[in-house]
Enzyme design. Structure first.
Site, PDB file in Angstrom:
ATOM      1  N   ARG A 167       1.303  -0.906   0.236  1.00  0.00           N
ATOM      2  CA  ARG A 167      -0.120   0.182   0.273  1.00  0.00           C
ATOM      3  C   ARG A 167       1.108   0.946   0.158  1.00  0.00           C
ATOM      4  O   ARG A 167       0.543   2.513   0.593  1.00  0.00           O
ATOM      5  CB  ARG A 167      -0.787   0.279   1.304  1.00  0.00           C
ATOM      6  CG  ARG A 167      -1.852  -1.460   1.079  1.00  0.00           C
ATOM      7  CD  ARG A 167      -3.109  -0.853   0.232  1.00  0.00           C
ATOM      8  NE  ARG A 167      -4.057  -1.735   0.414  1.00  0.00           N
ATOM      9  CZ  ARG A 167      -4.588  -3.046  -0.408  1.00  0.00           C
ATOM     10  NH1 ARG A 167      -3.077  -3.568  -1.448  1.00  0.00           N
ATOM     11  NH2 ARG A 167      -4.759  -4.245  -0.706  1.00  0.00           N
ATOM     12  N   SER A 216     -11.207  -0.275   2.345  1.00  0.00           N
ATOM     13  CA  SER A 216     -10.786  -0.987   3.554  1.00  0.00           C
ATOM     14  C   SER A 216     -10.234   0.314   4.564  1.00  0.00           C
ATOM     15  O   SER A 216      -9.451   1.364   3.925  1.00  0.00           O
ATOM     16  CB  SER A 216      -9.883  -2.129   3.423  1.00  0.00           C
ATOM     17  OG  SER A 216      -9.750  -3.524   3.138  1.00  0.00           O
ATOM     18  N   GLU A 298      -5.146   2.925   5.776  1.00  0.00           N
ATOM     19  CA  GLU A 298      -5.505   2.624   4.152  1.00  0.00           C
ATOM     20  C   GLU A 298      -5.786   3.852   3.737  1.00  0.00           C
ATOM     21  O   GLU A 298      -5.494   4.085   2.832  1.00  0.00           O
ATOM     22  CB  GLU A 298      -5.412   1.454   3.863  1.00  0.00           C
ATOM     23  CG  GLU A 298      -5.613   1.331   2.711  1.00  0.00           C
ATOM     24  CD  GLU A 298      -5.464  -0.448   2.234  1.00  0.00           C
ATOM     25  OE1 GLU A 298      -6.303  -0.401   1.473  1.00  0.00           O
ATOM     26  OE2 GLU A 298      -5.615  -0.927   2.921  1.00  0.00           O
TER      27      GLU A 298
END
Length: 308
Positions: A167, A216, A298
């Site tokens: 990420r 998410s 995130e």
């Protein structure tokens, strides 16, 4: 704010950003710039005073803009930056092309980018965040990304330049990603489309796809995506530690951790950015208290809180 160059594209002052994010919250940007084409973007950035901050956004699927707004020129790419072409096993996509559209067009041509089908957002965000699911990541298939630097130069970046991690990437400060080149394995178009339909069905069954969310909320503590396979382990999945902390369905103002999937932060209709971020921070605190794990966001949170 300093006088800005006059572009060919659209430049809007004090533009609210709430309608440009999936969570539908957030105050105004000082300016929103929608370039007409690459040359327009280059010329604008070359002329823009060096001290003026730039913040590129895609479709806002992974973003909370705080209620006080963003002290920057927000750059949003539109038509002209969303083309998709396939040549053999190579797929070239503009940064504004939706991940789902890229997956479908690739599948039509017998190229397997199926993992992109269920990822919300556009190619620019997928590259920047090294988006992934079902055990596949953008880093696995990216061959080249093209950016316009903060100084207005057109530069190609290799995967090594981007330094892909879970990420995360090392995109230069103020750079605007304009396109990406992917190379992926061949597959039977019918099989690829069947697989994507199955993935969509599973996503709709397990995630609150009808609610206002940003995907998410927190990264998985173990640092990898769900594989979707039967042998997938859940001990260090964000949703599992949130459940263990008793925070599934928790609320703050108009914000809620989805009862359907506890790693999805949703706007039930009246949430402010402060509600959403505040609830997220409560979840992080509870998870740390119960498991000793510090969850990392995130969802990107940007801008200023509303002044009291």
């Amino acid at each position: 704010m300093t006088t800005l160059p006059a572009p060919k594209g659209r430049l809007s002052r004090a533009r609210p950003l709430s309608d440009l994010t999936w969570l539908r919250v957030g105050g105004p940007a000082d300016y929103l710039f929608q370039p007409a084409d690459i040359e327009d973007l280059q010329a604008f950035l070359q002329e823009l005073p060096a001290e003026t901050p730039i913040f590129p956004i895609g479709v806002g699927s992974n973003l909370i803009v705080r209620d006080g707004g963003l002290r920057a020129v927000v750059v949003r790419l539109g038509r002209g930056f969303n083309t998709i072409s396939v040549d053999g096993n190579t797929v070239t996509a503009g940064a504004a092309a939706l991940d789902a559209h890229v997956a479908r067009k690739a599948a039509d041509a017998g190229v397997d980018l199926t993992f992109l089908r269920t990822i919300p957002g556009s190619v620019g965000g997928a590259v920047r965040m090294n988006a992934g699911c079902y055990g596949s990541y953008t880093a696995d298939v990216l061959r080249k990304a093209t950016i316009v630097t903060r100084q207005g130069d057109l530069v190609d970046l290799t995967p090594e330049d981007l330094n892909f991690r879970y990420r995360q990437t090392d995109l230069p400060e103020g750079a605007v990603l304009i396109s990406a080149v992917f190379e992926a394995p061949s597959g039977n178009p019918e099989d690829l489309h069947t697989r994507m339909e199955a993935q969509l069905k599973k996503r709709d069954e397990t995630q609150p796809t009808k609610d206002r969310s940003a995907g998410s909320t927190f990264r998985n503590p173990a640092g990898f995506s769900s594989t979707g396979q039967a042998d997938d382990v859940h001990d260090l999945k964000a949703w599992k530690v949130i459940d263990d902390a008793g925070m599934r369905g928790a609320t703050l103002g108009g914000a809620q951790m989805s009862p359907k999937h506890s790693n999805f932060l949703i706007n039930t209709g009246s949430a402010t950015a402060a509600d959403l971020e505040g609830l997220g921070e409560e979840v992080r605190k509870k998870v740390y208290e119960t498991s000793g794990i510090t969850l990392e966001w995130e969802i990107m949170r940007v801008g200023d809180p509303l002044k009291e």
